[in-house]
Motif scaffolding. Structure first.
Motif, PDB file in Angstrom:
ATOM      1  N   LYS A 144      11.950  52.167  16.354  1.00  0.00           N
ATOM      2  CA  LYS A 144      11.223  52.688  15.416  1.00  0.00           C
ATOM      3  C   LYS A 144      11.027  54.171  15.694  1.00  0.00           C
ATOM      4  O   LYS A 144      10.341  54.893  14.682  1.00  0.00           O
ATOM      5  N   ALA A 145      11.359  54.754  16.642  1.00  0.00           N
ATOM      6  CA  ALA A 145      11.159  55.925  16.934  1.00  0.00           C
ATOM      7  C   ALA A 145      12.392  56.834  17.441  1.00  0.00           C
ATOM      8  O   ALA A 145      12.283  57.958  17.585  1.00  0.00           O
ATOM      9  N   ARG A 146      13.341  56.304  17.238  1.00  0.00           N
ATOM     10  CA  ARG A 146      14.715  56.893  17.697  1.00  0.00           C
ATOM     11  C   ARG A 146      15.243  57.902  16.794  1.00  0.00           C
ATOM     12  O   ARG A 146      15.756  58.829  17.360  1.00  0.00           O
ATOM     13  N   ALA A 147      15.076  57.927  15.730  1.00  0.00           N
ATOM     14  CA  ALA A 147      15.619  59.035  14.882  1.00  0.00           C
ATOM     15  C   ALA A 147      14.740  60.151  15.124  1.00  0.00           C
ATOM     16  O   ALA A 147      15.340  61.255  15.055  1.00  0.00           O
ATOM     17  N   THR A 148      13.579  59.919  15.162  1.00  0.00           N
ATOM     18  CA  THR A 148      12.639  61.240  15.489  1.00  0.00           C
ATOM     19  C   THR A 148      12.952  61.677  16.784  1.00  0.00           C
ATOM     20  O   THR A 148      13.067  62.954  16.900  1.00  0.00           O
ATOM     21  N   ALA A 149      13.341  60.945  17.794  1.00  0.00           N
ATOM     22  CA  ALA A 149      13.868  61.556  18.953  1.00  0.00           C
ATOM     23  C   ALA A 149      15.161  62.198  18.970  1.00  0.00           C
ATOM     24  O   ALA A 149      15.086  63.387  19.489  1.00  0.00           O
ATOM     25  N   MET A 150      15.997  61.522  18.327  1.00  0.00           N
ATOM     26  CA  MET A 150      17.313  62.083  17.935  1.00  0.00           C
ATOM     27  C   MET A 150      17.131  63.475  17.345  1.00  0.00           C
ATOM     28  O   MET A 150      17.694  64.617  17.616  1.00  0.00           O
ATOM     29  N   THR A 287      13.365  70.947  11.272  1.00  0.00           N
ATOM     30  CA  THR A 287      14.211  70.176  10.296  1.00  0.00           C
ATOM     31  C   THR A 287      14.725  68.993  10.960  1.00  0.00           C
ATOM     32  O   THR A 287      14.405  68.123  10.461  1.00  0.00           O
ATOM     33  N   GLY A 288      15.426  68.866  12.102  1.00  0.00           N
ATOM     34  CA  GLY A 288      15.726  67.742  12.700  1.00  0.00           C
ATOM     35  C   GLY A 288      14.802  66.683  12.992  1.00  0.00           C
ATOM     36  O   GLY A 288      14.952  65.465  12.774  1.00  0.00           O
ATOM     37  N   THR A 289      13.539  67.308  13.817  1.00  0.00           N
ATOM     38  CA  THR A 289      12.552  66.068  13.802  1.00  0.00           C
ATOM     39  C   THR A 289      11.901  65.887  12.682  1.00  0.00           C
ATOM     40  O   THR A 289      11.792  64.515  12.558  1.00  0.00           O
ATOM     41  N   SER A 290      11.798  66.611  11.564  1.00  0.00           N
ATOM     42  CA  SER A 290      11.156  66.249  10.400  1.00  0.00           C
ATOM     43  C   SER A 290      12.233  65.383   9.658  1.00  0.00           C
ATOM     44  O   SER A 290      11.765  64.069   9.115  1.00  0.00           O
TER      45      SER A 290
END
Length: 427
Positions: A144-150, A287-290
């Motif tokens: 659930k938080a992996r794309a944010t972390a990546m 942008t990456g985190t967003s």
């Protein structure tokens, strides 16, 4: 360094809870990426000064960028084994240490061949970077938080680019290209120390050599190899490798030659070009985190990539049709913001390989992807030599490559977010 309360009997695919230290580990991965990109890209920043000083052709200049990736690509195919075996803490620290050491030696080299070989060595040293970072993320972040972390971790390359352009361009212009390499090396060595002492491992990040991990039986090892092979031969994974290879090629082709485009074609000074690219590059710090947050909220990885492919094409090509600084700035910013959606390819690939073999799988994946870094800079340099410095061909090649990536994602990759629905009550 491990967290005692998080030591499982054997690292697997289980998800451990998100805790505050998850973000400390993510930031250390981000910094490892950032300094690696400073060390590898300081050459592209120094190129307008260093190439004439060393009497290099554009093909030779591009070759020194390719040299790093020759070593990097080769190392990725076997470095994942060390990540799985010894854990990401030691391997990431070693990667930064030896990358910094080889970079530090370059200013003292007296020939093109020696510099080339040192760049290859720095690339080999950086091999565990991607697989080690992914191994950390899979252990410290649930889906659930992996794309944010990546997205946060992959801000590292952008931060490295901002530093290389914004800080190193005026430094190199004032103090020489050798000074730029020395400082880049020292910063990289500093992060190596921080990673070694402050990164922590848990769950699937624990290396198989760790005393806290149960030794696998021969049958379990055979099953592990079989599972790894099944992932590597999966159609979606193979297409994802090709798509990201093109993306990496776009990025490195851009990094290698864009400074020269702005100084030779647009007529900027090295410091002014560096300031423009660093200033607009600041956007990439967010942008990456967003994009990761948006992807996690939408529970989608694949569809946002289409937006990135179209936007990357439009705003890369647009740079060819204006000399207005305001418009150039706008196109550079929009290219970064919209193109960032394609970073979700990495998240999809990581979610495909969750398991004790993640380091090996992602090492092989990144090795294939980094072929783009070997191919694009030297091919684009060759095009410049053959065409007499025609940057229209270069930028249009990069722009068109975005559309190729969009087609590959659309027709060859699978959505990796598993959306579950609650069963309805029986009437």
């Amino acid at each position: 360094m491990t967290l005692a309360k998080d030591k499982p009997g054997n690292p697997g695919t289980e998800e451990l809870p998100l805790v505050w230290y998850s973000w400390v580990v993510a930031v250390l991965c981000l910094l490892s990426y950032a300094v690696s990109f400073v060390s590898r890209n300081v050459w592209s920043t120094a190129l307008p000064v260093a190439a004439p000083a060393l009497k290099l052709s554009m093909t030779q200049a591009g070759g020194l960028m390719t040299a790093f990736y020759i070593g990097y690509v080769a190392a990725n195919f076997f470095s994942g084994f060390f990540v799985d075996r010894f854990g990401p803490r030691k391997t990431l620290a070693a990667a930064s240490f030896f990358t910094g050491l080889f970079t530090l030696l370059i200013p003292f080299a007296s020939s093109y061949v020696t510099i080339f070989l040192l760049r290859v060595g720095a690339g080999i040293a950086a091999g565990p970077l991607f697989s080690g970072g992914v191994k950390f993320q899979l252990a410290w972040f649930p889906q659930k938080a992996r794309a944010t972390a990546m997205g946060l971790v992959m801000t590292g390359p952008a931060l490295g680019g901002v530093i290389a352009n914004g800080a190193f361009a005026p430094l190199i212009q004032a103090k020489g290209w050798q000074t730029g390499f020395k400082i880049a090396a020292l910063v990289t060595l500093t992060v190596a120390v921080l990673t070694f002492f402050f990164a922590k491992e848990r769950g699937s990040a624990l290396g198989t050599a760790s005393k806290s991990v149960r030794v696998l039986t021969p049958e379990e090892k055979a099953a592990d190899r079989k599972a790894l092979l099944a992932v590597l031969l999966k159609r979606s994974f193979i297409v994802g490798c090709v798509a990201q290879m093109v993306m990496v090629g776009i990025g490195q082709g851009w990094t290698t030659w864009i400074m020269l485009y702005f100084t030779k074609v647009q007529g900027f000074s090295l410091a002014k070009a560096g300031a423009l690219l660093a200033g607009t590059g600041l956007v990439a710090l967010f942008t990456g985190t967003s994009v990761g947050i948006i992807s996690d909220l939408l529970k989608a990885r694949k569809k946002p990539c289409y937006i990135g492919a179209v936007g990357g094409f439009v705003f890369t090509a647009a740079l060819l049709f204006t000399t207005n600084v305001a418009l150039l700035t706008t196109f550079l910013v929009l290219r970064i913001i919209i193109g960032a959606f394609l970073s979700l390819i990495n998240t999809m690939q990581a979610e495909t390989v969750v398991g004790p073999y993640a380091g090996r799988a992602m090492g092989i994946y990144n090795g294939i992807c980094q072929l783009g870094s070997v191919i694009f800079p030297v091919v684009l340099g060759l095009l410049l030599d053959v065409s007499g410095g025609n940057f229209f061909i270069v930028l249009m090649s990069l722009a068109t490559a975005y559309l190729v990536v969009g087609l590959l994602v659309g027709f060859g990759m699978e959505e990796t977010v598993k959306v579950t629905t609650k069963p309805t009550a029986a009437a």
